[in-house]
Design an enzyme around this catalytic site. Structure first.
Site, PDB file in Angstrom:
ATOM      1  CB  SER A  76       3.991   6.016  -3.385  1.00 18.52           C
ATOM      2  OG  SER A  76       2.624   5.925  -3.068  1.00 18.52           O
ATOM      3  CG  ASP A  77       6.185   1.846   1.465  1.00 18.59           C
ATOM      4  OD1 ASP A  77       5.214   1.071   1.555  1.00 18.59           O
ATOM      5  OD2 ASP A  77       6.979   2.050   2.398  1.00 18.59           O
TER       6      ASP A  77
END
Length: 197
Positions: A76-77
């Site tokens: 994720s980011d």
């Protein structure tokens, strides 16, 4: 509940974020943490959630050749989007001050993308939360930076910390998304994977 559905899968969380790791523990999932270094750069043509989607997918790339049939890799980011610009993690106190000053008295978007990767498919989703700050004084900004050192956080702040408690006046969307993971979407997606795989 979800843990039982996923008992035949290996959940791999590719994140060094203690907040994301805590969310997975709270979901009572068995998971492993695996980290591989990735240079977090993206093409300049990308905008808004395209950036976080790209970076979440980029973080999955080094793992793809080694995934087993029952592995689910999660990367994720999170970015902060303000004035048509992506705000990442500040490099120093000056940059942190500049970022927080720009967020002061304004509304910005926090965008988190999550990429689910198995040997047979890849699914990326994103979530957007709007956050409004009161007008922050220079004294408040400097106190926060020196006390909390928010250099590992997109947008130079953690909403769960002091500055969120005294400064955030309105949230539209998921609070946990601002902390770094849209937990409700992760839960929903893992349920779907468990039921359809």
């Amino acid at each position: 509940m979800l843990k039982e559905k996923l008992k035949d899968f290996n959940i791999i969380l590719a994140s060094g974020s203690p907040r994301r790791q805590a969310f997975f523990k709270n979901l009572e999932l068995d998971f492993k943490i695996r980290l591989k270094p990735v240079k977090e750069e993206y093409p300049s043509r990308l905008t808004h959630f395209e950036i976080s989607n790209y970076l979440a997918q980029l973080k999955a790339l080094p793992f793809k050749k080694e995934l087993q049939s029952n592995d689910i890799l999660i990367t994720s980011d999170t970015i902060v989007w303000h004035n048509n610009t992506a705000l990442g993690k500040p490099h120093d106190e000056d940059e942190a001050f500049s970022i927080l000053k720009s967020l002061s008295g304004a509304t910005h978007e926090v965008i988190t993308s999550v990429c689910f990767t198995t040997p047979s498919f890849e699914k990326t989703l994103h979530n957007i939360t709007k956050v409004t700050f009161k007008a922050l004084s220079d004294e408040e900004i400097n106190f926060y930076i020196k006390t909390y050192k928010p250099f590992d956080k997109a947008g130079a702040y953690g909403i769960q910390e002091w500055i969120g408690q005294i400064g955030v006046t309105k949230i539209e969307g998921s609070y946990f998304n601002v902390m770094g993971l849209p937990v409700h979407l992760v839960y929903k997606t893992l349920n779907t994977i468990a039921e359809t795989t």
